[in-house]
Write a protein that holds these residues in place. Structure first.
Motif, short mmCIF file in Angstrom:
data_model
loop_
_atom_site.label_atom_id
_atom_site.label_comp_id
_atom_site.label_asym_id
_atom_site.label_seq_id
_atom_site.Cartn_x
_atom_site.Cartn_y
_atom_site.Cartn_z
N LEU A 107 0.98 -1.60 0.15
CA LEU A 107 -0.27 0.09 -0.04
C LEU A 107 0.90 1.74 -0.11
O LEU A 107 0.18 2.40 -0.11
N ASP A 109 3.71 1.63 -1.85
CA ASP A 109 4.37 1.87 -2.93
C ASP A 109 3.37 1.93 -4.10
O ASP A 109 1.89 1.97 -4.41
N PRO A 110 3.91 3.39 -4.58
CA PRO A 110 2.65 4.66 -5.45
C PRO A 110 2.80 4.05 -6.64
O PRO A 110 1.39 3.33 -7.14
N THR A 113 -0.05 0.81 -6.10
CA THR A 113 -1.24 1.62 -5.13
C THR A 113 -1.73 2.16 -6.58
O THR A 113 -3.36 1.88 -7.11
N ARG A 114 -0.89 2.09 -7.98
CA ARG A 114 -1.06 2.58 -9.18
C ARG A 114 -2.38 1.69 -9.96
O ARG A 114 -2.83 1.90 -10.43
N ARG A 118 -6.25 1.28 -11.29
CA ARG A 118 -6.15 0.50 -12.76
C ARG A 118 -7.73 -0.12 -13.00
O ARG A 118 -8.93 -0.55 -13.81
N ALA A 141 -4.72 5.90 -0.49
CA ALA A 141 -4.02 5.71 -1.58
C ALA A 141 -4.62 5.09 -3.13
O ALA A 141 -4.78 5.64 -4.51
N TYR A 144 -7.08 7.65 -4.41
CA TYR A 144 -6.73 8.15 -4.81
C TYR A 144 -6.60 7.63 -6.60
O TYR A 144 -6.63 8.49 -7.61
N ALA A 147 -9.37 7.00 -8.37
CA ALA A 147 -10.04 7.97 -8.91
C ALA A 147 -9.22 8.85 -10.07
O ALA A 147 -9.79 9.59 -11.33
N PRO B 110 -7.26 14.43 -7.80
CA PRO B 110 -6.70 13.57 -8.35
C PRO B 110 -4.98 14.43 -8.57
O PRO B 110 -4.28 14.18 -9.06
N ILE B 140 -2.04 13.89 2.73
CA ILE B 140 -1.33 11.38 1.57
C ILE B 140 -1.27 11.62 1.32
O ILE B 140 -0.38 11.20 0.05
N TYR B 144 1.45 10.66 -1.38
CA TYR B 144 1.74 9.84 -2.76
C TYR B 144 1.84 10.16 -4.24
O TYR B 144 2.68 9.94 -5.14
N SER B 148 5.41 9.46 -6.17
CA SER B 148 5.25 8.75 -7.67
C SER B 148 6.59 9.57 -8.80
O SER B 148 6.58 8.51 -9.21
N VAL B 152 9.08 6.37 -4.49
CA VAL B 152 9.93 5.99 -3.92
C VAL B 152 8.62 5.76 -3.18
O VAL B 152 7.72 6.25 -3.11
N PRO B 153 8.91 4.78 -2.22
CA PRO B 153 7.17 4.59 -1.15
C PRO B 153 6.87 5.83 -0.33
O PRO B 153 7.95 6.60 -0.66
N VAL B 154 5.97 5.49 0.29
CA VAL B 154 5.29 6.50 1.52
C VAL B 154 5.12 5.70 2.38
O VAL B 154 5.02 4.54 2.25
#
Lengths: 271, 271
Positions: A107, A109-110, A113-114, A118, A141, A144, A147, B110, B140, B144, B148, B152-154
């Protein structure tokens, strides 16, 4: 502008502005190109997007005709992604006291989550959705990400009211697993009455949190069109209070002693 | 593959994978193309990215040479974005009781959070950052977005411990504005010792929350390399406890009676 430059620029435009409709004359102006050249550009982009399973360009003809990019994973690509996710989640080092599963790395890792976003956005692409609703904290995350592909805003339900958001509506609900009474709050201003809503969350057990959100959304006369959860835990079916939802994975067995986790595809794959 | 198709595919690859380094033979394999053709493709993409101020392709030569996409707004584009943000924030209907400003519509969009993230990522592009840290809830989405672009991670600091994340480190801190003692928690597993950290948050007044985060991060021997806040409130300078930070806008005056808000560019523009 030359075709090669236009293709790079247009590709960027579509990827950055999913679902945004533009008429061809808009692009003809920007690139100082003929509509027929642009039309060929769009064919090329559409071909590559489809081959790489990134979605497609939807074109409409007529006076107000134009084009927009619909990002959509194919079912096969979504299922492939879910299989990879299962493998990651079955790593025994994820087991936490209480039989919970550590998922914060995924969760957090952007990129991940992307991709999860999707998959949901592809599943809900045909629904008329105005807004994504999630509850703080871990689903944010994902909300978003969904969204951004559906080109709609995100509204975050909180468990504690905050002075910085004005007057709000709150409800009490019973948490499914702990049976404790909890509170949920949504600022009045954050959601229009009668909105079509998609609920996104990271995890669902008995479904108490999601039921709480549904009840809170009723106060706004919202229509819940879709519910997406990343992971559901196998629960007694009679305890489950939410019936219509889409899950990507289902955690069926977390054996702390034997350090063993069993993760199955969620009901997404039954669709 | 034909050049036109390659350009669309490569553009998508770079936009979806910022900062990811790939050697030319990788692309030569994927597209079954010669390195010289690919090299020309990269020149075209780089030219368009630079002209549209999306960043640039960074190429390295030699045996392990290759290419990666560095997303970076120009300073001018960032400042233009900040000016638009100021105009939006100066809308008097944003004033809330207590002199707070309603910003959830901007933070819930977004597209907007992505652009804010791009501005911060451009500002911090030269810093060695391993992870973005934010505190629940409103920062948050920004965290992200920055993450992105920096690839790197969050990691999310919580104000309440959660059973589902394993053992954690917590600290107490004094909130700058309310002078109340509050708690912050970070799961042990979420952050490697000695990590280079960028803190992102939506709002800063006296800076108590950010100081709390800095103290918590000390427990992980983390190095705070950058701090980015979307909006800072004008506060007595002697009260401010955080000194090194980057703000995009500065809210200097919220007059509830006269329904008037004054928003200035933050210290980003002094850089």
């Amino acid at each position: 502008m030359k075709r090669s430059n236009r293709l790079v620029s247009l590709t960027n435009f579509f990827l950055e502005n999913p679902r945004e409709h533009r008429q061809l004359p808009y692009f003809a102006d920007v690139y100082e190109s003929s509509k027929s050249s642009l039309s060929e550009d769009l064919d090329i982009i559409n071909e590559v997007f489809q081959r790489e399973e990134l979605g497609f360009l939807e074109r409409t003809s007529g006076a107000s005709g134009g084009v927009r990019y619909i990002p959509e994973f194919s079912r096969e690509k979504s299922i492939q992604f879910i299989q990879e996710l299962r493998r990651k989640l079955e790593d025994p080092s994820r087991i936490l006291p209480g039989g919970y599963l550590y998922m914060s790395d995924i969760l957090g890792d952007p990129g991940q989550t992307r991709e999860i976003g999707r998959v949901f956005a592809s599943a809900f692409a045909r629904q008329p959705i105005d807004v994504i609703v999630t509850v703080a904290t871990k689903g944010i995350a994902l909300a978003y990400a969904v969204a951004s592909f559906l080109d709609v805003p995100v509204v975050i339900v909180r468990r504690d009211p905050k002075v910085t958001e004005g007057s709000s509506v709150s409800i009490n609900y019973v948490s499914g697993s702990s049976r404790k009474i909890q509170t949920m709050v949504l600022p009045k201003r954050s959601l229009k009455e009668g909105a079509n809503v998609c609920i996104i969350d990271d995890f669902m057990k008995a479904g108490g949190t999601i039921t709480g959100m549904i009840n809170l959304l009723e106060e706004f006369d919202a229509n819940v069109k879709a519910i997406g959860v990343l992971a559901e835990a196998d629960d007694d079916e009679e305890d489950r209070v939410v019936e219509e939802y889409t899950s990507l994975v289902k955690i069926t067995n977390v054996d702390m002693r034997r350090k063993y986790i069993e993760v199955h595809p969620g009901n997404f794959t039954d669709r």
